[in-house]
Write a protein that holds these residues in place. Sequence first.
Motif, PDB file in Angstrom:
ATOM      1  N   LEU A  91      44.094  18.318 -18.442  1.00  0.00           N
ATOM      2  CA  LEU A  91      44.722  17.400 -19.409  1.00  0.00           C
ATOM      3  C   LEU A  91      43.931  16.100 -19.537  1.00  0.00           C
ATOM      4  CD1 LEU A  91      48.530  17.860 -18.667  1.00  0.00           C
ATOM      5  CD2 LEU A  91      47.377  18.236 -20.857  1.00  0.00           C
ATOM      6  N   ALA A  92      43.421  15.600 -18.425  1.00  0.00           N
ATOM      7  CA  ALA A  92      42.606  14.376 -18.476  1.00  0.00           C
ATOM      8  C   ALA A  92      41.334  14.624 -19.284  1.00  0.00           C
ATOM      9  CB  ALA A  92      42.261  13.917 -17.057  1.00  0.00           C
ATOM     10  N   SER A  97      38.265  14.321 -24.634  1.00  0.00           N
ATOM     11  CA  SER A  97      37.759  15.026 -25.821  1.00  0.00           C
ATOM     12  C   SER A  97      38.460  14.561 -27.088  1.00  0.00           C
ATOM     13  CB  SER A  97      37.951  16.537 -25.660  1.00  0.00           C
ATOM     14  OG  SER A  97      37.117  17.039 -24.659  1.00  0.00           O
ATOM     15  N   ILE A  98      39.752  14.380 -26.993  1.00  0.00           N
ATOM     16  CA  ILE A  98      40.528  13.941 -28.153  1.00  0.00           C
ATOM     17  C   ILE A  98      40.122  12.527 -28.564  1.00  0.00           C
ATOM     18  CG2 ILE A  98      42.855  13.249 -28.887  1.00  0.00           C
ATOM     19  CD1 ILE A  98      43.876  15.754 -27.345  1.00  0.00           C
ATOM     20  N   THR A 121      43.681  21.867 -31.780  1.00  0.00           N
ATOM     21  CA  THR A 121      43.776  20.970 -30.635  1.00  0.00           C
ATOM     22  C   THR A 121      45.236  20.724 -30.261  1.00  0.00           C
ATOM     23  OG1 THR A 121      41.668  19.929 -31.164  1.00  0.00           O
ATOM     24  CG2 THR A 121      43.156  18.675 -29.752  1.00  0.00           C
ATOM     25  N   ALA A 122      46.106  20.615 -31.245  1.00  0.00           N
ATOM     26  CA  ALA A 122      47.536  20.454 -30.961  1.00  0.00           C
ATOM     27  C   ALA A 122      48.069  21.667 -30.200  1.00  0.00           C
ATOM     28  CB  ALA A 122      48.317  20.246 -32.261  1.00  0.00           C
ATOM     29  N   VAL A 123      47.644  22.858 -30.596  1.00  0.00           N
ATOM     30  CA  VAL A 123      48.056  24.081 -29.892  1.00  0.00           C
ATOM     31  C   VAL A 123      47.553  24.044 -28.448  1.00  0.00           C
ATOM     32  CG1 VAL A 123      47.721  26.595 -29.791  1.00  0.00           C
ATOM     33  CG2 VAL A 123      48.227  25.488 -31.978  1.00  0.00           C
ATOM     34  N   ILE A 124      46.303  23.646 -28.258  1.00  0.00           N
ATOM     35  CA  ILE A 124      45.728  23.562 -26.918  1.00  0.00           C
ATOM     36  C   ILE A 124      46.501  22.565 -26.058  1.00  0.00           C
ATOM     37  CG2 ILE A 124      43.690  22.850 -25.595  1.00  0.00           C
ATOM     38  CD1 ILE A 124      41.997  23.991 -27.956  1.00  0.00           C
ATOM     39  N   VAL A 125      46.822  21.407 -26.616  1.00  0.00           N
ATOM     40  CA  VAL A 125      47.579  20.387 -25.877  1.00  0.00           C
ATOM     41  C   VAL A 125      48.918  20.949 -25.418  1.00  0.00           C
ATOM     42  CG1 VAL A 125      48.792  18.175 -26.095  1.00  0.00           C
ATOM     43  CG2 VAL A 125      46.450  18.393 -26.933  1.00  0.00           C
ATOM     44  N   VAL A 126      49.633  21.606 -26.313  1.00  0.00           N
ATOM     45  CA  VAL A 126      50.943  22.176 -25.971  1.00  0.00           C
ATOM     46  C   VAL A 126      50.796  23.210 -24.855  1.00  0.00           C
ATOM     47  CG1 VAL A 126      52.816  23.639 -26.854  1.00  0.00           C
ATOM     48  CG2 VAL A 126      52.023  21.681 -28.194  1.00  0.00           C
TER      49      VAL A 126
END
Length: 145
Positions: A91-92, A97-98, A121-126
């Motif tokens: 997550l860090a 990257s974001i 990227t939103a899917v990856i974050v979730v």
Amino acid sequence: MTEVRKTPRHLWAVGVVSLLWNAFGAFDYVMTKLRDPGYMAAFTPEQQQYFYSFPLWANVGWALGVWGSVLGSILLLMRSRHAVTAFLLSLAGLALSIIYQFGMHYGDLERMFGMFPMVFTAVIVVIVIALYLYARRQAAAGVLR
């Protein structure tokens, strides 16, 4: 000391599916870093240059995001409580990257790729948040040692 419980079936399912999912990210990372001609042929020269021009700190973020999740999935399958830490590192890295991609280069990213990077990227974050919370819950329940 926390009593270690029997491994629930859902842990195997989550572990295997997450490892397969994260293997795609690892493959993308390796092929991009190796500048594999066959893989990179799917991108325009401008898009390729975008990937190749990441500064060191953005590459570190990308590497932490990808390899932290791969390691987290492996540790989850090994029933190690360190899966929690690995997903937190992921997550860090994802946050770095974001910051680079969307905080500093969003206009270029949108022009070259459209809305796909934002959605993906939103899917990856979730998914990474869900994996972190899942691992944390399994550690608290005594499933992970």
